[in-house]
Design a protein around this motif. Sequence first.
Motif, mmCIF file in Angstrom:
data_model
loop_
_atom_site.group_PDB
_atom_site.id
_atom_site.type_symbol
_atom_site.label_atom_id
_atom_site.label_comp_id
_atom_site.label_asym_id
_atom_site.label_seq_id
_atom_site.Cartn_x
_atom_site.Cartn_y
_atom_site.Cartn_z
ATOM 1 N N GLU A 99 14.237 41.957 -20.259
ATOM 2 C CA GLU A 99 15.365 41.211 -19.703
ATOM 3 C C GLU A 99 16.408 42.100 -19.017
ATOM 4 O O GLU A 99 16.858 41.770 -17.911
ATOM 5 N N PRO A 100 16.811 43.248 -19.607
ATOM 6 C CA PRO A 100 17.810 44.089 -18.916
ATOM 7 C C PRO A 100 17.318 44.586 -17.545
ATOM 8 O O PRO A 100 18.078 44.599 -16.582
ATOM 9 N N GLU A 101 16.038 44.960 -17.455
ATOM 10 C CA GLU A 101 15.486 45.417 -16.178
ATOM 11 C C GLU A 101 15.383 44.271 -15.178
ATOM 12 O O GLU A 101 15.648 44.435 -13.991
ATOM 13 N N LYS A 102 14.993 43.098 -15.668
ATOM 14 C CA LYS A 102 14.887 41.930 -14.790
ATOM 15 C C LYS A 102 16.259 41.595 -14.207
ATOM 16 O O LYS A 102 16.396 41.353 -13.005
ATOM 17 N N THR A 103 17.284 41.613 -15.039
ATOM 18 C CA THR A 103 18.650 41.327 -14.592
ATOM 19 C C THR A 103 19.107 42.360 -13.573
ATOM 20 O O THR A 103 19.694 42.011 -12.538
ATOM 21 N N ALA A 104 18.823 43.629 -13.831
ATOM 22 C CA ALA A 104 19.214 44.701 -12.910
ATOM 23 C C ALA A 104 18.519 44.545 -11.560
ATOM 24 O O ALA A 104 19.139 44.727 -10.508
ATOM 25 N N ALA A 147 20.317 43.817 -8.007
ATOM 26 C CA ALA A 147 20.159 44.796 -6.925
ATOM 27 C C ALA A 147 19.702 44.136 -5.630
ATOM 28 O O ALA A 147 20.119 44.534 -4.538
ATOM 29 N N PHE A 148 18.865 43.113 -5.734
ATOM 30 C CA PHE A 148 18.300 42.503 -4.537
ATOM 31 C C PHE A 148 18.968 41.193 -4.131
ATOM 32 O O PHE A 148 18.621 40.605 -3.120
#
Length: 80
Positions: free
Chosen positions: A65-70, A74-75
């Motif tokens: 989840e933290p990577e998905k949110t980041a 970003a995009f």
Amino acid sequence: MSAGSMTCHEVIELLSDYIEGVLTTDDRRRVDEHIALCDGCATYLEQMRETIRLIGIVSEDHVPEPEKTALLEAFRDWRR
């Protein structure tokens, strides 16, 4: 190179459409001709195909989840 030839930069710009099969017949022919003569662009095309193949293995459920949110953050404004 002939007047109908493409630069590496032009080919790279079209590779996503090339892979998706949405180029005009003429543009596809020109990209094919360039790739046949340019080892660098041929390698780049193969790397893109391999990346697409590998990405297809990873599902959204595998992304923490933290990577998905980041990534979404970003995009979010990328096209603006």
